[in-house]
Design an enzyme around this catalytic site. Sequence first.
Site, PDB file in Angstrom:
ATOM      1  N   LEU A 198       0.857  -1.203   0.000  1.00 64.72           N
ATOM      2  CA  LEU A 198       0.000   0.000   0.000  1.00 64.72           C
ATOM      3  C   LEU A 198       0.883   1.239   0.000  1.00 64.72           C
ATOM      4  CD1 LEU A 198      -2.684  -0.795   2.750  1.00 64.72           C
ATOM      5  CD2 LEU A 198      -3.030  -0.815   0.272  1.00 64.72           C
ATOM      6  N   HIS A 199       0.639   2.145  -0.930  1.00 63.63           N
ATOM      7  CA  HIS A 199       1.384   3.406  -0.879  1.00 63.63           C
ATOM      8  C   HIS A 199       0.631   4.593  -1.467  1.00 63.63           C
ATOM      9  CE1 HIS A 199       2.287   2.262  -5.037  1.00 63.63           C
ATOM     10  NE2 HIS A 199       2.549   3.538  -5.250  1.00 63.63           N
ATOM     11  N   ARG A 200      -0.593   4.387  -1.954  1.00 65.12           N
ATOM     12  CA  ARG A 200      -1.323   5.529  -2.534  1.00 65.12           C
ATOM     13  C   ARG A 200      -1.662   6.528  -1.431  1.00 65.12           C
ATOM     14  NH1 ARG A 200       0.063   5.602  -7.276  1.00 65.12           N
ATOM     15  NH2 ARG A 200       0.139   3.496  -8.056  1.00 65.12           N
ATOM     16  N   ARG A 233       6.485   5.673   2.226  1.00 65.45           N
ATOM     17  CA  ARG A 233       5.449   6.693   2.361  1.00 65.45           C
ATOM     18  C   ARG A 233       4.490   6.407   3.522  1.00 65.45           C
ATOM     19  NH1 ARG A 233       3.401  10.456  -1.385  1.00 65.45           N
ATOM     20  NH2 ARG A 233       1.819  11.587  -0.251  1.00 65.45           N
ATOM     21  N   ASP A 273      -2.398  -1.466  -3.873  1.00 67.18           N
ATOM     22  CA  ASP A 273      -2.884  -0.300  -4.611  1.00 67.18           C
ATOM     23  C   ASP A 273      -1.832   0.131  -5.642  1.00 67.18           C
ATOM     24  OD1 ASP A 273      -0.922   0.874  -3.034  1.00 67.18           O
ATOM     25  OD2 ASP A 273      -2.323   2.029  -1.808  1.00 67.18           O
TER      26      ASP A 273
END
Length: 353
Positions: A198-200, A233, A273
């Site tokens: 996940l990084h969005r 992130r 994502d």
Amino acid sequence: MIAHVLGARPNFVKAAPVIAAHNREQRLIHTGQHYDERMSEVFFRELGLPEPDVNLGVGSGSHAAQTAAIMVALEKEFIERSPELVMVYGDVNSTIAAALVAAKLHIPVAHVEAGLRSFDMTMPEEVNRRLVDQLSNLLFVTSPEAVGHLAAEGVDVDRVHFVGNPMIDTLLAHLDSFDTEAVRAAHGLPERYIVATLHRPANVDDPQVAAGLVKRLHEIADLADVVMPVHPRGRRVLTEAGLDDHPRVTLLEPLGYVDFVAVVRGAVAAVTDSGGVQEETTILGVPCLTLRPNTERPITITHGTNRLVTPDGLVSAVEQVLASPAGEHEVPPLWDGKAGPRIARITESWLNG
Ligand code: UD1
Ligand code: UDP
């Protein structure tokens, strides 16, 4: 001389086969958008990318600060070196910065992975993609619907070339290196696991949203172990939301390319994502559950193993995937490992007039 501008992890995976295929003087400019050894250098080593000729060292910052810093440094670089073409990849801030500077200096721009659209202007990538495509002289597309998107935006279709997917060139070129057993042993991973990434911004920036996702990830960890290489992130917010507080969640540092794809290949499913992971699972046949309301890569749904899921729908989607193994799936057209040579051939003939 062709100047390739790379900055972030997905750029490296896409550019490697394109750079390798060219027979012309090339200059590799790293903007420094990603700079951790595990977000950058490891890809150069593993993918046989040449050392960057220059690293602009811009680092992190707000969108404006980062994009502007890249632009200022690139303007100087392009004026000094006068490339005959600037080649840019994907949809990151380094991509739009380079295209904008080149266009103002009247240097032609080639965009690899043009025409993808999520139609979601809250994503920074969608803003970048749309603008880069307007500025590009050569547009290389990875899937057929992209041609229609570009035509609808008034892009001259003579500039558009459907060439296949260079990210898949890289995947196919390294298929023999992805050793799931070795990576499992090296990281102490369980036999059966779901890989998650996940990084969005929409998923990991807001602590409340992130906490909701952590709750869902813990619920799926009750069903199967979850292995998650954590993008920098989201590291702080996800950790503060207690991501690690489940005995069947294993958090890892970002992995190098070969280890990462080996982990994906051995997984019962991917929850993600990431744009690249949607494409890689399509080829590897690993069921992919994408935690997003939309995707700019619908071909991974129509031809591949991908499905969009909401946080609330995640647990039942995982239950379904665990109950039924992945069915047959098609390979998207031209995802055949030859996109890099196609791009090089078209570019060189275009430059030769
Ligand atoms: C960028 C791209 C995104 C892409 C992703 C791939 C933009 C707008 N976004 O997002 O489209 O999917 O890369 O991974 O270009 N950080 C580190 N070390 C690094 C790099 C980043 O710690 O080597 C941290 C910093 O806290 C930084 C944050 O990650 O502020 C975000 O980095 P940034 O490059 O702005 O965007 P990404 O989220 O990585
Ligand atoms: N990747 C990797 N290690 C990781 C996570 C990702 O090598 O820990 C690779 C993987 O091949 C993926 C690519 O980096 O397709 C791009 O990753 P990311 O999800 O960061 O970017 P996106 O494709 O969403 O822009």
